[in-house]
Design an enzyme around this catalytic site. Sequence first.
Site, mmCIF file in Angstrom:
data_model
loop_
_atom_site.group_PDB
_atom_site.id
_atom_site.type_symbol
_atom_site.label_atom_id
_atom_site.label_comp_id
_atom_site.label_asym_id
_atom_site.label_seq_id
_atom_site.Cartn_x
_atom_site.Cartn_y
_atom_site.Cartn_z
ATOM 1 N NE ARG A 178 -3.373 -0.168 2.921
ATOM 2 C CZ ARG A 178 -3.249 0.397 4.122
ATOM 3 N NH1 ARG A 178 -2.396 -0.089 5.002
ATOM 4 N NH2 ARG A 178 -3.961 1.461 4.422
ATOM 5 C CE LYS A 180 -1.287 4.343 3.329
ATOM 6 N NZ LYS A 180 -1.680 5.769 3.274
ATOM 7 C CD GLN A 183 1.684 3.320 8.293
ATOM 8 O OE1 GLN A 183 1.188 2.320 8.796
ATOM 9 N NE2 GLN A 183 1.010 4.121 7.487
ATOM 10 C CG HIS A 191 7.343 -6.942 17.422
ATOM 11 N ND1 HIS A 191 7.307 -7.503 18.666
ATOM 12 C CD2 HIS A 191 6.127 -7.180 16.866
ATOM 13 C CE1 HIS A 191 6.128 -8.063 18.865
ATOM 14 N NE2 HIS A 191 5.389 -7.887 17.784
ATOM 15 C CB THR A 249 -3.246 3.441 25.845
ATOM 16 O OG1 THR A 249 -3.171 3.883 24.491
ATOM 17 C CG2 THR A 249 -1.884 3.629 26.499
ATOM 18 C CD GLN A 252 -1.858 -2.710 23.355
ATOM 19 O OE1 GLN A 252 -0.706 -3.045 23.263
ATOM 20 N NE2 GLN A 252 -2.562 -2.310 22.322
#
Length: 361
Positions: A178, A180, A183, A191, A249, A252
């Site tokens: 896409r 992007k 990002q 990760h 948030t 998490q």
Amino acid sequence: MNAVVLLMLLMHPNYHSLLSYCTSTAVFFLFVAKGGATRTVMALDSLPSRVVLLYDEWLKLADPRTEDWPLMASPIAQTLIVIAYIYFVTTLGPRLMENRKPFDLKNTMVVYNFSIVGFSIYMIYEYLMSGWANGYSYGCDLVDYSSNPLAVRMAWTCWLYYFSKFIEMLDTIFFVLRKKTSQVTFLHVFHHSIMPFTWWFGVKFSAGGMGTFHAMLNCCVHVLMYSYYAVCAMGPAYQKYLWWKKYMTTIQLVQFVMVTVHIGQFIFMKDCPYKFPVLLYIVGLYGLIFLVLFLNFWYHAYTKGKRLPKVAQKSKALQNGNGVHHSNGVAKEATNGIFYGTTNKVANGFHHGNGIHNKEK
């Protein structure tokens, strides 16, 4: 390679003797080096065989139940997958997309995100039925290495979670397709690359017990996160159903507090003969690190007001006597958007899963 060898040593129950062996080997190399180049070359020639012996000794400690499962025979297959993933999302993919229009993956991403939700719910159920709601004490829960159906069920659930880490690599691939690419940050790629390695060791040597609590908890968070992503991908007409995003948030933060506390109790247990405690320390360290990152995010997002809504930001700026209002821009059309730290591209951002992903509206 050095990290893998070190982990092999730490996971060995007789790692003190193995470390002594490696140390004496290193001293031998130094001694030979002083004797001349010929003897040094001969010593170095024997190094591969010593590594192979160490590797064979290490594999003898592995769980025989998982040996024939996909990708579990050795770490080579997953290493090739991870290398291919890194190469595509950092080099090949952006190069192929450079002169192309972004792919319209709206429907694909809706199906993908809801599929992850369903898969996560299934893994939660399996974790509960194979231990966490069926015999585990939430204290010193050891790995059952027997062929008991419940123990094998837990081990297989661990493998499913391990395999899900490869599926989640599609998050990054969608970014690339896409266009992007902003990002695709280092932390994001790191990760998604390191998780399969971490869990390969977990499934190979410790498929069950108290080391799986964080996986079950993470699946619960994934249900919420990927549900949010799926609804976002469905378009603006469905935004009214995302009233609960402001709690993400907090959820998490609670996740990492629970993981850290649960694993942290192992340190204070006087009698908990967990076979590979190094894996618990890795989980605990992981949870603690991301707890700190989340608290840092919370501080910058809400205490300092960098990610408050524009009206609140303006009010806060006026209260501080600052006549200039610097609002944070909101990037559009970035479902599954992932950012880090205190980037000013995200308004009302929250973090995903293991603390890596921030979400754009």
